[in-house]
Structures are given as structure tokens and as C-alpha cells.
Design a protein around this motif. Structure first.
Motif, mmCIF file in Angstrom:
data_model
loop_
_atom_site.group_PDB
_atom_site.id
_atom_site.type_symbol
_atom_site.label_atom_id
_atom_site.label_comp_id
_atom_site.label_asym_id
_atom_site.label_seq_id
_atom_site.Cartn_x
_atom_site.Cartn_y
_atom_site.Cartn_z
ATOM 1 N N ASN A 113 0.824 -1.214 0.000
ATOM 2 C CA ASN A 113 0.000 0.000 0.000
ATOM 3 C C ASN A 113 0.856 1.262 0.000
ATOM 4 O O ASN A 113 0.554 2.227 -0.720
ATOM 5 C CB ASN A 113 -0.931 -0.003 1.214
ATOM 6 C CG ASN A 113 -1.949 -1.124 1.155
ATOM 7 O OD1 ASN A 113 -2.403 -1.507 0.072
ATOM 8 N ND2 ASN A 113 -2.318 -1.678 2.299
ATOM 9 N N GLU A 116 2.212 2.055 -3.288
ATOM 10 C CA GLU A 116 1.132 2.230 -4.271
ATOM 11 C C GLU A 116 1.321 1.322 -5.492
ATOM 12 O O GLU A 116 1.152 1.723 -6.653
ATOM 13 C CB GLU A 116 1.038 3.701 -4.707
ATOM 14 C CG GLU A 116 0.729 4.651 -3.541
ATOM 15 C CD GLU A 116 0.576 6.090 -3.977
ATOM 16 O OE1 GLU A 116 1.127 6.469 -5.037
ATOM 17 O OE2 GLU A 116 -0.113 6.856 -3.264
ATOM 18 N N GLU A 118 -0.488 -1.099 -6.440
ATOM 19 C CA GLU A 118 -1.710 -1.464 -7.162
ATOM 20 C C GLU A 118 -1.881 -0.667 -8.462
ATOM 21 O O GLU A 118 -2.554 -1.113 -9.397
ATOM 22 C CB GLU A 118 -2.954 -1.266 -6.272
ATOM 23 C CG GLU A 118 -3.336 0.163 -5.952
ATOM 24 C CD GLU A 118 -2.525 0.787 -4.819
ATOM 25 O OE1 GLU A 118 -2.750 1.966 -4.512
ATOM 26 O OE2 GLU A 118 -1.687 0.074 -4.235
#
Length: 240
Positions: A113, A116, A118
């Protein structure tokens, strides 16, 4: 947790290290430092079972690692240079490792996370910069919430923000009581992270000290200056 007893390693006639004795306990963050070719990476690979010592014993939780592999499920390893199939995407690599590990525990998604990832899951590994590949390696090392983390030059190639994110994560995991081993050439980055330091040179351990003892002995405030002072004093010792 990890005990190393009198291990030596030769590749042909070349002796990489000799008679290494070390003990690593949970809750410690230990830096393994020294010049290139001193045996750091070979020592790490010996702990991981990737290299078999010529002689000596390595114990994990008081059990020899020879012929064992399950203990590696409790170790997260971040290599200095991660090598992955070029044609696979970041997302496919992560899913492949999750399938191989078959971990039932909740995954640690902190770095996933924070970096970042994703946003770039569909990018093939062959298109990534060295720094982004390093982020993938970091994510995989921490993902399965291991009891031991072995990080080989973890901040190499990372931008300053990513490097700071990783350092904060290392400190967080240390505070949870995990054992963390770090190799690094950037001594300035070790401040605030490590509790012990091991200096290797020419295949031997020259000293293994707690940071408190190191600072007290050298009367310095920074690890880099403390190490420099010790090495300078050793260079002036007479040879008998």
C-alpha cells in the motif's frame, strides 16, 4: 534463534569465510557490514540453505538446517538484486509467490500500500526500473509476516521517499520482536534502526557489538564515525 557454529566455506581453493561463530536472537536488528568480497552474501545464503558450508553447523531454533526447508517459511528474504521472469507482470509475480508459499496467515500489505503498487500491477517486470524491482522484492520479503527478515542492501536503488518508507517498516517489525539481519554499505542509513553490528573482513568476523557498546567505546554519536574510529585504531595495531 539462529546459531552459527564454526562454519567455513570454500569454493575450490578460495576460502570465502572461516570459523564464523555468531548468535542472532529475536527482537534484534543486526547490521552485517564489511567490504565487497568479505563473505557477507555467502553467509546469508548459508543461513538460507542456498549455500552449504564446507564445515560447521547452522541451527534454527536449536535444530540443524541441513536437509531442512520448512524453516525457510519463517524467513523473508530480500536479495540485493531481485531476478524475476521478464514476461510476467508485477501482479502475476506476487500471485505466483502467494501460490508457492500457500500461506494461510493474513498478509502484511503495508509496503504494497505504501509503495502504491496497485497502480502498476499490470506492468511487465522487464519494463521496471531497478528501484521499482527493489520495491517488489521488499513487498515479497515482508508479505508473509515472517519471524525473520534477511535484507541484502535493502535501500539500494530506492528513491529517498521509498527508502524512508522501508526504514520505518524495518523499525516497526523490529519493535514487534522479529529478528532482522541487514547488509548495507550506507552506514548513515543504519542509525535508529539497528541494535547490533557485525563487521566482516577477509572472511572473518572482526567484531560483533551492540550499538550501545560501540558508541560507548568510541565516544561517537553516529555509527559511521564509530566504525571508522575502530577500523583506524585496528590499522595502527602492531602485527606480532
Amino acid at each position: 534463534m539462529i546459531e552459527i557454529h564454526n562454519i567455513s566455506k570454500k569454493f575450490g581453493k578460495q576460502e570465502v569465510f572461516q570459523d564464523i561463530n555468531l548468535t542472532f536472537c529475536k527482537g534484534e536488528c543486526i547490521a552485517l557490514i564489511g567490504p565487497n568480497g568479505c563473505g557477507k552474501t555467502t553467509l546469508i545464503k548459508s543461513i538460507l540453505g542456498m549455500v552449504i558450508p564446507t564445515k560447521g553447523t547452522i541451527l534454527y531454533n536449536q535444530k540443524s538446517i541441513i536437509g531442512e526447508f520448512k524453516y525457510r517459511d519463517e524467513i523473508g528474504y530480500m536479495p540485493q538484486i531481485g531476478r524475476y521472469p521478464d514476461s510476467l507482470t508485477i501482479g502475476q509475480i506476487i500471485e505466483m509467490i502467494k501460490t508457492i508459499r500457500n500461506a494461510k496467515e493474513e498478509l502484511d500489505m503495508d509496503l504494497f500500500n505504501a509503495f502504491e503498487i496497485e497502480k502498476i500491477l499490470d506492468k511487465p517486470m522487464r519494463t521496471l526500473s531497478g528501484g521499482t524491482t527493489q520495491k517488489v522484492s521488499a513487498i515479497l520479503a515482508f508479505l508473509f509476516n515472517p519471524k525473520v527478515l534477511i535484507l541484502d542492501e535493502p535501500t539500494a536503488g530506492l528513491d529517498p521517499l521509498a527508502s524512508e518508507i522501508l526504514k520505518e517498516k524495518i523499525i516497526k517489525e523490529k519493535e514487534k520482536g522479529k529478528l532482522i539481519l541487514i547488509t548495507s554499505h550506507l552506514l548513515s542509513e543504519l542509525d535508529d534502526m539497528i541494535t547490533q553490528i557485525i563487521f566482516m573482513q577477509e572472511g572473518k568476523v572482526h567484531f560483533h557489538q551492540t550499538i550501545d557498546a560501540l558508541m560507548q567505546t568510541t565516544n561517537e554519536q553516529k555509527i559511521s564515525k564509530a566504525i571508522a574510529k575502530i577500523l583506524k585504531s585496528k590499522s595502527h595495531e602492531p602485527n606480532y
